[in-house]
Design a protein around this motif. Structure first.
Motif, PDB file in Angstrom:
ATOM      1  N   ASP A  92       1.073  -1.191  -0.037  1.00 36.49           N
ATOM      2  CA  ASP A  92      -0.142  -0.015  -0.033  1.00 36.49           C
ATOM      3  C   ASP A  92       0.925   1.336   0.044  1.00 36.49           C
ATOM      4  N   LYS A 142       1.136   4.066  -2.963  1.00 37.28           N
ATOM      5  CA  LYS A 142       0.909   5.495  -2.799  1.00 37.28           C
ATOM      6  C   LYS A 142       2.180   6.561  -3.132  1.00 37.28           C
ATOM      7  N   ALA A 153      -3.989  -3.356  -8.281  1.00 39.01           N
ATOM      8  CA  ALA A 153      -4.561  -2.511  -7.480  1.00 39.01           C
ATOM      9  C   ALA A 153      -5.894  -2.975  -7.071  1.00 39.01           C
ATOM     10  N   GLN A 154      -6.735  -3.620  -8.033  1.00 33.60           N
ATOM     11  CA  GLN A 154      -8.157  -4.231  -7.903  1.00 33.60           C
ATOM     12  C   GLN A 154      -8.191  -5.098  -6.943  1.00 33.60           C
ATOM     13  N   GLN A 182      -5.595  -5.905  -4.763  1.00 33.89           N
ATOM     14  CA  GLN A 182      -5.279  -5.267  -3.244  1.00 33.89           C
ATOM     15  C   GLN A 182      -6.496  -4.850  -2.873  1.00 33.89           C
ATOM     16  N   GLU A 183      -7.595  -4.084  -3.294  1.00 32.40           N
ATOM     17  CA  GLU A 183      -8.633  -3.535  -3.041  1.00 32.40           C
ATOM     18  C   GLU A 183      -9.744  -4.495  -2.454  1.00 32.40           C
ATOM     19  N   ARG A 184      -9.568  -5.654  -3.196  1.00 33.08           N
ATOM     20  CA  ARG A 184     -10.622  -6.871  -2.761  1.00 33.08           C
ATOM     21  C   ARG A 184     -10.282  -7.462  -1.473  1.00 33.08           C
ATOM     22  N   ARG A 226      -8.385  -5.979   0.820  1.00 32.36           N
ATOM     23  CA  ARG A 226      -8.726  -5.022   1.878  1.00 32.36           C
ATOM     24  C   ARG A 226     -10.142  -5.050   2.493  1.00 32.36           C
ATOM     25  N   LYS A 227     -11.040  -5.192   1.389  1.00 31.58           N
ATOM     26  CA  LYS A 227     -12.356  -5.067   1.628  1.00 31.58           C
ATOM     27  C   LYS A 227     -12.839  -6.433   2.591  1.00 31.58           C
TER      28      LYS A 227
END
Length: 229
Positions: free
Chosen positions: A101, A105, A156-157, A159-161, A163-164
């Motif tokens: 992450d 960033k 990125a998608q 990583q977002e999944r 995290r969710k």
């Protein structure tokens, strides 16, 4: 003949002492010669043993091939290299841990740079003055950059999944449920569900499924005999 004078007692003693000394010297010389001869014989025996020594034959079973001991060959060691080893601090544990992450960033500006590069290459392809070879080079560079942007978006998608899912799972655990850890198969299922949801929102799900069935049927036909195709 002339009459000889008789020897005195003192002369007789001296004569006897001289003869005894000569006899002792002769004995010492004989003993030294014997020792030298014995040492030469021992050395000759040792040399003959070394020359006549045969390689040791191992015991073998009846009908087995003859085996003999072979001296070990010296192991060759590579000489030390004078080249300096280059160390990359990004891949060393001593330089800290990798946080995806924070990395994404910190280097978010790279995606913008690549997107601008793609726009510049697309504009260059439309230029009619460019030759054929130059156009091929630009098209190749454009395909590489677009593939890099796409792979970065997919990461990125993913990583977002994750995290969710972790956030939702933490809420379930706080309610008293047993924790569940997502496997790689579960990650693929979540990605597929998300993809189907996006296609359904765009109204492209039916076309996507039809193309997928067609590709699957073509793969299956390859394994069938020619008469049944």
């Amino acid at each position: 003949m002339k009459n000889q004078k008789p020897w005195s007692s003192e002369k007789m003693k001296k004569r006897k002492e001289e003869t005894s000394d000569e006899e002792e010297e002769e004995k010492e010389i004989e003993e030294e010669d014997e020792e030298v001869d014995s040492n030469e014989e021992e050395d000759s025996d040792a040399v003959s043993d070394v020359k006549c020594k045969k390689p040791q034959v191992l015991k073998r079973k009846k009908g087995a091939p003859l085996e003999m001991k072979i001296p070990k060959r010296p192991v060759r060691t590579a000489p030390p290299s004078s080249k300096k080893k280059c160390v990359d601090p990004r891949f060393l544990d001593m330089c800290g841990e990798f946080h995806p992450d924070m990395f994404s960033k910190a280097y978010a500006f790279v995606d913008d740079v690549k997107q601008r590069e793609c726009d510049r290459l697309r504009a260059a392809l439309k230029n009619p003055r460019i030759g054929k070879q130059k156009k091929e080079e630009i098209a190749k560079a454009l395909s590489i950059t677009t593939a890099q942007i796409k792979s970065q978006q997919q990461k990125a998608q993913a990583q977002e999944r994750k995290r969710k899912f972790r956030k939702e799972e933490a809420e379930r655990v706080a309610q008293g449920k047993r924790p569940f850890y997502l496997s790689k198969v579960g990650e693929k299922k979540l990605a597929l569900v998300e993809k189907y949801d996006d296609l359904q929102k765009k109204g492209q799900l039916d076309n996507f499924l039809a193309k997928r069935r067609k590709r699957q049927s073509q793969k299956e036909k390859k394994f069938l005999p020619a008469e049944r195709r």
